[in-house]
Design a protein around this motif. Structure first.
Motif, PDB file in Angstrom:
ATOM      1  N   PHE A  94       0.844  -1.183   0.000  1.00  0.00           N
ATOM      2  CA  PHE A  94       0.000   0.000   0.000  1.00  0.00           C
ATOM      3  C   PHE A  94       0.885   1.241   0.000  1.00  0.00           C
ATOM      4  O   PHE A  94       1.760   1.394   0.863  1.00  0.00           O
ATOM      5  CB  PHE A  94      -0.912   0.010   1.228  1.00  0.00           C
ATOM      6  N   GLY A  95       0.666   2.111  -0.988  1.00  0.00           N
ATOM      7  CA  GLY A  95       1.462   3.324  -1.072  1.00  0.00           C
ATOM      8  C   GLY A  95       0.598   4.548  -1.313  1.00  0.00           C
ATOM      9  O   GLY A  95      -0.558   4.443  -1.717  1.00  0.00           O
ATOM     10  N   VAL A  96       1.182   5.711  -1.058  1.00  0.00           N
ATOM     11  CA  VAL A  96       0.493   6.989  -1.256  1.00  0.00           C
ATOM     12  C   VAL A  96       1.354   7.869  -2.157  1.00  0.00           C
ATOM     13  O   VAL A  96       2.534   8.090  -1.874  1.00  0.00           O
ATOM     14  CB  VAL A  96       0.246   7.709   0.089  1.00  0.00           C
ATOM     15  N   VAL A  97       0.757   8.349  -3.244  1.00  0.00           N
ATOM     16  CA  VAL A  97       1.404   9.317  -4.130  1.00  0.00           C
ATOM     17  C   VAL A  97       0.691  10.645  -3.924  1.00  0.00           C
ATOM     18  O   VAL A  97      -0.511  10.755  -4.180  1.00  0.00           O
ATOM     19  CB  VAL A  97       1.309   8.883  -5.608  1.00  0.00           C
ATOM     20  N   PRO A 137       7.087   3.800   1.608  1.00  0.00           N
ATOM     21  CA  PRO A 137       7.356   5.225   1.841  1.00  0.00           C
ATOM     22  C   PRO A 137       6.559   6.069   0.845  1.00  0.00           C
ATOM     23  O   PRO A 137       6.510   5.739  -0.340  1.00  0.00           O
ATOM     24  CB  PRO A 137       8.868   5.338   1.578  1.00  0.00           C
ATOM     25  N   PRO A 138       5.920   7.144   1.286  1.00  0.00           N
ATOM     26  CA  PRO A 138       5.118   7.970   0.372  1.00  0.00           C
ATOM     27  C   PRO A 138       5.958   8.538  -0.767  1.00  0.00           C
ATOM     28  O   PRO A 138       7.144   8.839  -0.598  1.00  0.00           O
ATOM     29  CB  PRO A 138       4.593   9.091   1.279  1.00  0.00           C
ATOM     30  N   PHE A 139       5.333   8.651  -1.933  1.00  0.00           N
ATOM     31  CA  PHE A 139       5.973   9.272  -3.087  1.00  0.00           C
ATOM     32  C   PHE A 139       5.433  10.689  -3.204  1.00  0.00           C
ATOM     33  O   PHE A 139       4.221  10.889  -3.323  1.00  0.00           O
ATOM     34  CB  PHE A 139       5.665   8.491  -4.362  1.00  0.00           C
ATOM     35  N   VAL A 140       6.333  11.670  -3.168  1.00  0.00           N
ATOM     36  CA  VAL A 140       5.927  13.078  -3.145  1.00  0.00           C
ATOM     37  C   VAL A 140       6.396  13.782  -4.407  1.00  0.00           C
ATOM     38  O   VAL A 140       7.569  13.673  -4.794  1.00  0.00           O
ATOM     39  CB  VAL A 140       6.496  13.793  -1.907  1.00  0.00           C
ATOM     40  N   LEU A 141       5.484  14.499  -5.050  1.00  0.00           N
ATOM     41  CA  LEU A 141       5.831  15.367  -6.179  1.00  0.00           C
ATOM     42  C   LEU A 141       5.438  16.786  -5.785  1.00  0.00           C
ATOM     43  O   LEU A 141       4.259  17.130  -5.746  1.00  0.00           O
ATOM     44  CB  LEU A 141       5.094  14.943  -7.445  1.00  0.00           C
ATOM     45  N   ALA A 142       6.456  17.592  -5.477  1.00  0.00           N
ATOM     46  CA  ALA A 142       6.204  18.945  -4.985  1.00  0.00           C
ATOM     47  C   ALA A 142       6.562  19.984  -6.045  1.00  0.00           C
ATOM     48  O   ALA A 142       7.582  19.866  -6.724  1.00  0.00           O
ATOM     49  CB  ALA A 142       7.014  19.195  -3.717  1.00  0.00           C
ATOM     50  N   TYR A 162       8.143   3.103  -8.506  1.00  0.00           N
ATOM     51  CA  TYR A 162       7.258   3.043  -7.335  1.00  0.00           C
ATOM     52  C   TYR A 162       6.030   2.174  -7.631  1.00  0.00           C
ATOM     53  O   TYR A 162       5.545   1.452  -6.765  1.00  0.00           O
ATOM     54  CB  TYR A 162       6.817   4.454  -6.966  1.00  0.00           C
ATOM     55  N   LEU A 163       5.549   2.245  -8.861  1.00  0.00           N
ATOM     56  CA  LEU A 163       4.368   1.469  -9.230  1.00  0.00           C
ATOM     57  C   LEU A 163       4.679   0.013  -9.557  1.00  0.00           C
ATOM     58  O   LEU A 163       3.820  -0.850  -9.376  1.00  0.00           O
ATOM     59  CB  LEU A 163       3.681   2.095 -10.458  1.00  0.00           C
ATOM     60  N   THR A 166       8.716  -4.536  -6.739  1.00  0.00           N
ATOM     61  CA  THR A 166       8.153  -5.236  -5.590  1.00  0.00           C
ATOM     62  C   THR A 166       8.748  -4.743  -4.270  1.00  0.00           C
ATOM     63  O   THR A 166       9.954  -4.533  -4.166  1.00  0.00           O
ATOM     64  CB  THR A 166       8.417  -6.755  -5.713  1.00  0.00           C
ATOM     65  N   GLY A 167       7.881  -4.556  -3.289  1.00  0.00           N
ATOM     66  CA  GLY A 167       8.327  -4.205  -1.943  1.00  0.00           C
ATOM     67  C   GLY A 167       9.073  -2.886  -1.894  1.00  0.00           C
ATOM     68  O   GLY A 167       8.734  -1.927  -2.576  1.00  0.00           O
ATOM     69  N   LYS A 168      10.133  -2.852  -1.070  1.00  0.00           N
ATOM     70  CA  LYS A 168      10.998  -1.678  -0.944  1.00  0.00           C
ATOM     71  C   LYS A 168      12.328  -2.038  -1.597  1.00  0.00           C
ATOM     72  O   LYS A 168      13.219  -2.598  -0.969  1.00  0.00           O
ATOM     73  CB  LYS A 168      11.170  -1.308   0.528  1.00  0.00           C
ATOM     74  N   PRO A 169      12.472  -1.751  -2.888  1.00  0.00           N
ATOM     75  CA  PRO A 169      13.581  -2.291  -3.686  1.00  0.00           C
ATOM     76  C   PRO A 169      14.947  -1.746  -3.290  1.00  0.00           C
ATOM     77  O   PRO A 169      15.093  -0.599  -2.879  1.00  0.00           O
ATOM     78  CB  PRO A 169      13.219  -1.862  -5.113  1.00  0.00           C
ATOM     79  N   SER A 170      15.958  -2.595  -3.444  1.00  0.00           N
ATOM     80  CA  SER A 170      17.346  -2.209  -3.226  1.00  0.00           C
ATOM     81  C   SER A 170      17.870  -1.501  -4.472  1.00  0.00           C
ATOM     82  O   SER A 170      17.209  -1.471  -5.523  1.00  0.00           O
ATOM     83  CB  SER A 170      18.191  -3.453  -2.945  1.00  0.00           C
TER      84      SER A 170
END
Length: 222
Positions: A94-97, A137-142, A162-163, A166-170
């Motif tokens: 689950f992520g937030v953009v 971790p949230p993806f932010v476009l400011a 980000y889309l 898989t998971g939190k990639p290295s």
């Protein structure tokens, strides 16, 4: 992995941020789900939404930050769908953009907004934990309008990863992603492909060697 991007924005066609995201995602195997288009009156179909959630492994909420929260349609979606979603969400990513017109540096102690974006987005983190999901971790476009073309390209790549990763990639996984994209790209000539692939593979090997060496040093010091 199938990704569902649940987008909430009342004026999607006029949003440079969202059009940027939409174009960036066209080459990916994702489902783009704009709530205001599907439900213009705000009457969310709970069964349809649960079925959609069940067929995807990664769920993304994507929206502009309006007064430190999401647009109304996403709030209605949450109130309608989440009450019955526990069985279909467990174990998924689950992520937030989120987009914002304020510079990201202002979201900190001493900045104009005083608190970090992670603090403002904490309710979504709690949703993830409640449903036993893997919170990304949230993806932010400011301040998209003020970014250079180079920064926009960097954010485009980061968004695609980000889309799709898989998971939190290295870092090695991110390089592997680049290798796959270059292999599939038909715009590069064979010499260009070879040059790019050789360079990335060399970087990948260096990172793997460094990781191995650091692991050995850690074992020696334990």
């Amino acid at each position: 992995m199938k990704t569902l991007v649940i987008v909430s924005h009342p004026n999607l066609q006029e949003s440079l941020n969202q059009q940027f995201f939409k174009e960036a995602s066209q080459s990916l195997s994702i489902t783009w789900h704009h709530l205001e288009s599907v439900y213009p009156a705000g009457e969310i179909n709970q069964n349809d939404e649960l079925a959609l959630l069940a067929t995807h492994e990664r769920i993304i909420f994507q929206f502009p930050l309006y007064w430190y929260s999401a647009p109304a349609h996403l709030k209605i979606w949450q109130d309608t769908v989440l009450a019955k979603a526990s069985k279909v969400l467990k174990g998924k990513d689950f992520g937030v953009v989120v987009t914002t017109g304020v510079a990201e540096k202002e979201y900190q102690a001493g900045g104009k907004e005083e608190f970090t974006l992670s603090e403002f987005l904490r309710p979504y983190q709690r949703i993830a934990h409640k449903f036993q999901m893997n919170y990304l971790p949230p993806f932010v476009l400011a301040q998209f309008m003020y970014q250079t073309s180079e920064i926009r390209f960097e954010r485009l790549i980061a968004y695609q990863q980000y889309l799709s990763l898989t998971g939190k990639p290295s870092l090695v996984q991110r390089i592997n992603w680049f290798l796959e994209q270059i292999e599939k790209n038909t715009h590069f000539s064979e010499p260009q492909k070879s040059y790019l692939l050789d360079g990335l593979k060399e970087q990948q090997e260096m990172i793997e060697d460094l990781t191995f060496t650091l692991g050995e040093l850690k074992e020696e010091n334990e």
